[in-house]
Design an enzyme around this catalytic site. Structure first.
Site, PDB file in Angstrom:
ATOM      1  N   GLU A  85      -4.705   0.629  -3.459  1.00 44.57           N
ATOM      2  CA  GLU A  85      -3.344   1.139  -3.287  1.00 44.57           C
ATOM      3  C   GLU A  85      -2.345  -0.142  -3.353  1.00 44.57           C
ATOM      4  O   GLU A  85      -1.344  -0.096  -4.107  1.00 44.57           O
ATOM      5  CB  GLU A  85      -3.146   2.143  -2.324  1.00 44.57           C
ATOM      6  N   ASP A 131       0.552   3.569  -2.937  1.00 43.31           N
ATOM      7  CA  ASP A 131       0.090   5.183  -3.006  1.00 43.31           C
ATOM      8  C   ASP A 131       1.112   5.916  -3.432  1.00 43.31           C
ATOM      9  O   ASP A 131       0.745   7.122  -4.058  1.00 43.31           O
ATOM     10  CB  ASP A 131       0.278   5.522  -1.479  1.00 43.31           C
ATOM     11  N   GLU A 150       0.865  -1.204  -0.073  1.00 42.97           N
ATOM     12  CA  GLU A 150      -0.076   0.132  -0.008  1.00 42.97           C
ATOM     13  C   GLU A 150       0.850   1.215  -0.099  1.00 42.97           C
ATOM     14  O   GLU A 150       0.871   2.378  -0.630  1.00 42.97           O
ATOM     15  CB  GLU A 150      -0.837  -0.116   1.272  1.00 42.97           C
ATOM     16  N   ASP A 170      -7.372   0.974   0.652  1.00 46.00           N
ATOM     17  CA  ASP A 170      -6.183   0.361   1.069  1.00 46.00           C
ATOM     18  C   ASP A 170      -5.688  -0.691   0.200  1.00 46.00           C
ATOM     19  O   ASP A 170      -4.457  -0.804  -0.457  1.00 46.00           O
ATOM     20  CB  ASP A 170      -5.734   0.005   2.508  1.00 46.00           C
TER      21      ASP A 170
END
Lengths: 231, 231
Positions: free
Chosen positions: B126, B54, B50, B123
């Site tokens: 990502e 991101d 994640e 989450d």
């Protein structure tokens, strides 16, 4: 102030980077203060490229951390990343790359020492990465960072640099109240290429010497000198 | 819960993505709660992916904004970017991609409705991008986002979705104090593939209907219905 052609030559020689679109390079080194002073010419400044450069830097550092520390949880990687990409760190890399002389600053900014200011140098470093991303792609940004920045992160150079002033204070405060002063005792070289000599004095007594291309670096060196001498 | 093989087939058919390293895909869909329940097996969860996802998402959205809005200052691009990548938005894309059934959750998390929780879905979206970056490179992440996410940002779909509840409230409050209630009147389908029917009632009177794969979406649709009907 050196010219754009000088800069492109320098990049070619030192990093093997030749920009196709020189206007991107010019924008990356143009501070808002310069663009504001020449409003009628509608010159672009580097804030938009900085936005892009910040994002590509974050990604490359994230990938580096992910691969280097297979067991670190996300929170630790996140902390390390923010240490690596903080303003003073980026300003240091900007200085190490010799970018300062190529900055286009407004007159007021120049007068007040903007050419050696961490915010301006750090932002220009990011803007340069943004320009490089647009002109040459992410592989080139990666290659550049693995040459210029990442080896120093590995050695923890920049993490150390920041610590000595605090370390000296901690050592000395054990003996109660003390005065620690950092004094610039000499300043040589032209505006864009200054070298500062700094003394650190404890209750008036000189305990360390340092020098560097910014006051901050010279102060850290002086503190390191004092710590290592055990003064 | 569907299997990893189902997921890889689905990704192949819908997005032309075939993972070489299926363990990356598995990790991306494994929530911490599942890993914690199976501590002895030392299963990886998706937090590190994640972190990577991101960063790659931020970069691709930044590049998109830079190119789409040549005149927007950095601050405006920054605001837009944070709207696009906020949790509810990413959870929406996770739902649109049909990711929910493939999540590996702990029992407690499953019981308390974690499979439709925005944080978990966002989450996982990502983390999936992080896994895709490692397995197939940034061009694949870009292609995926330009297929799945960016066209919807263009149409402002997700920006609009968020606005209708507020809009309805603003319209109605002009006439003084009112009660606006959103009521789930029906819920169909299996746990991982539910459809919610929602009514919006103003001072007890039904003024709009909506449906969706989450309560939030169904409520927004109901509010939109009410606003457009002028109820």
């Amino acid at each position: 102030m050196k010219t754009l052609t000088d800069l492109n030559k320098k990049l070619q020689v030192e990093f093997g980077i030749g920009f196709d679109d020189l206007s991107l390079l010019e924008t990356a080194f143009t501070h808002t203060s310069y663009a504001n002073e020449h409003r009628l010419l509608k010159i672009s400044h580097n804030e938009r490229l900085e936005f892009l450069g910040d994002a590509v830097l974050q990604l490359i550092i994230s990938q580096y951390l992910y691969q280097k520390y297979p067991d670190k949880p996300e929170g630790d990687m996140s902390k390390l990343r923010s240490t690596f990409v903080r303003e003073e760190s980026l300003a240091g890399f900007s200085r190490a790359c010799g970018f300062a002389p190529y900055l286009k600053l407004g007159k007021g900014e120049e007068k007040s020492g903007g050419r050696d200011r961490d915010t301006i140098l750090g932002d220009a470093f990011e803007a340069f990465l943004g320009a490089l991303l647009l002109d040459k792609g992410i592989e080139s940004v990666e290659a550049f960072l693995y040459k210029v920045m990442i080896p120093h992160l590995e050695q923890g150079t920049f993490a150390k640099v920041e610590d000595y002033k605090t370390k000296l204070q901690e050592i000395l405060q054990v003996n109660g109240e003390i005065d620690i002063d950092y004094v610039v005792v000499d300043e040589t070289g032209p505006a864009h290429d200054k070298v500062f000599q700094v003394e650190v004095r404890v209750n008036g007594r000189v305990v360390g010497h340092g020098q560097g291309r910014s006051k901050k670096i010279a102060e850290q060196q002086a503190a390191q000198h004092a710590v290592e001498q055990g003064n």
